[in-house]
Design a protein around this motif. Structure first.
Motif, PDB file in Angstrom:
ATOM      1  N   ARG A 132      43.347  31.615  36.383  1.00  0.00           N
ATOM      2  CA  ARG A 132      41.889  31.755  36.465  1.00  0.00           C
ATOM      3  C   ARG A 132      41.178  30.387  36.457  1.00  0.00           C
ATOM      4  N   HIS A 135      37.943  30.010  38.441  1.00  0.00           N
ATOM      5  CA  HIS A 135      36.899  31.013  38.269  1.00  0.00           C
ATOM      6  C   HIS A 135      35.715  30.443  37.498  1.00  0.00           C
ATOM      7  N   GLN A 139      32.795  35.237  36.496  1.00  0.00           N
ATOM      8  CA  GLN A 139      33.885  35.959  37.173  1.00  0.00           C
ATOM      9  C   GLN A 139      34.999  36.324  36.205  1.00  0.00           C
ATOM     10  N   LEU A 140      34.774  36.072  34.945  1.00  0.00           N
ATOM     11  CA  LEU A 140      35.792  36.368  33.926  1.00  0.00           C
ATOM     12  C   LEU A 140      35.301  37.480  33.005  1.00  0.00           C
ATOM     13  N   SER A 141      36.235  38.226  32.478  1.00  0.00           N
ATOM     14  CA  SER A 141      35.875  39.229  31.475  1.00  0.00           C
ATOM     15  C   SER A 141      35.511  38.510  30.174  1.00  0.00           C
ATOM     16  N   GLN A 144      38.450  36.967  28.495  1.00  0.00           N
ATOM     17  CA  GLN A 144      38.929  35.775  29.209  1.00  0.00           C
ATOM     18  C   GLN A 144      38.024  34.580  28.925  1.00  0.00           C
TER      19      GLN A 144
END
Ligand code: ADP
Ligand code: ADP
Length: 228
Positions: A132, A135, A139-141, A144
Motif C-alpha cells: 500500500r 496509496h 484510499q486506506l481503511s 490500515q
C-alpha cells in the motif's frame, strides 16, 4: 533497567481548580508493555502527556534514561529522538502517500533521501503494508491508516512508544490486528510501550496494568497470563 521514571508528580489545572494528578510515582522498565486504565477524568491523558513531555508537571520530577527532565532539557530534541506517539486519530497528511507519511518525522533531520526511503520501506513492511506504499490515506481503511501512523511513530527509532486509545476508532477485528502489531513491536523490537485504554482487550495484551482513579494510582499489577 529503568527507562522512564516519574516521582511524586502532581498536575494542577488552575482554570477549573482541578488536580488531575495527585502525587503519582512509578517507573517503566526498558522493554515493558504497560496499559493505563481508569474512568474518564481519572488523569490518564494528563499522565501520558507528562510521560511524553508534551506537558510539564506542576510539581514532582521525571527522568528519561537516567537524565532528569528539567528547564534545561531540549524537549523537542528529546521527543523527536526518543519518543513515538500514536493517537486515536491518525493525523496523516492527506496529500502524501503512505510511504511519504512514514517519512514525515525524518524530514529536516538531515537524512539522505535514499536512506530515508529505505527506512520507510522497512517500516511499511514491518506493519504489513508494503503493498500500500503508494496509496493516499483516503484510499486506506481505518485500520490500515493506523498501521501507517504506527510505522510513522517508529521512524526515528524511539525507545518509548506512547499510545492514547490506539484502537479507539477501530472495529474488533481491526483492533486485534493492531494489538498483534504492538505485540510484535514489543517482542521483536524490544519496544517499550505505554498505552492508555478503556479496552479490556488492550489491557490484557499488555504485561502490566496501572489503574488510575481521581488522579492517583489505584492499582499497578502484572497481567496474569492464562496457561494454555
Ligand atoms: P482521562 O484521560 O482519564 O479522561 P484527563 O487527564 O483528561 O483524564 O483529565 C483529568 C482531569 O483534569 C479531569 O478532571 C479534566 O477535566 C481535567 N483537565 C484535563 N485537561 C484540562 C485542562 N486543559 N484544563 C483544565 N482541566 C483539565
Ligand atoms: P475495511 O473493510 O478494512 O474498512 P475498506 O473497505 O475501506 O477496508 O477497503 C478495502 C481495501 O480496499 C483496502 O485494502 C483499501 O486499501 C482498498 N481501498 C479502499 N478504498 C480505496 C480507494 N479509493 N482506492 C484504492 N484502494 C482502496
Amino acid at each position: 533497567s529503568v527507562l522512564l521514571s516519574i516521582s511524586d508528580v502532581t498536575k494542577d489545572y488552575p482554570d477549573g481548580n482541578v488536580r488531575a494528578l495527585d502525587h503519582v510515582s512509578f517507573d517503566v522498565g526498558v522493554g515493558e508493555y504497560v496499559a493505563i486504565m481508569g474512568p474518564s477524568g481519572s488523569g490518564k491523558s494528563t499522565l501520558l502527556s507528562i510521560l511524553g513531555t508534551l506537558d510539564r508537571p506542576s510539581s514532582g520530577s521525571l527522568t528519561f534514561e537516567g537524565q532528569s527532565i528539567d528547564a534545561g532539557t531540549d524537549l523537542d530534541e528529546l521527543r523527536s529522538r526518543a519518543i513515538g506517539f500514536v493517537f486515536q486519530s491518525f493525523y496523516l497528511l492527506p496529500t502524501l502517500t503512505a510511504l511519504e507519511n512514514i517519512q514525515v518525522p525524518m524530514f529536516g533531520r538531515g537524512w539522505p533521501v535514499a536512506e530515508r526511503v529505505e527506512k520507510a520501506r522497512e517500516l511499511i513492511e514491518a506493519v504489513g503494508m508494503a503493498d500500500r506504499a503508494k496509496h493516499l490515506p483516503k484510499q486506506l481503511s481505518v485500520g490500515q491508516r493506523q498501521r501507517i501512523a504506527i510505522a510513522r511513530s517508529l521512524a526515528n527509532d524511539p525507545r518509548l512508544l506512547l499510545a492514547d486509545e490506539p484502537t479507539g476508532n477501530l472495529d474488533t477485528v481491526t483492533a486485534a490486528g493492531i494489538l498483534e502489531l504492538f505485540e510484535q513491536l514489543h517482542s521483536d523490537r524490544k519496544m517499550t510501550l505505554v498505552t492508555v485504554t478503556h479496552s479490556e482487550e488492550v489491557a490484557m495484551a499488555a504485561q502490566r496494568v496501572i489503574c488510575m482513579r481521581d488522579g492517583q494510582i489505584e492499582s499497578d499489577q502484572l497481567v496474569a497470563r492464562s496457561q494454555s
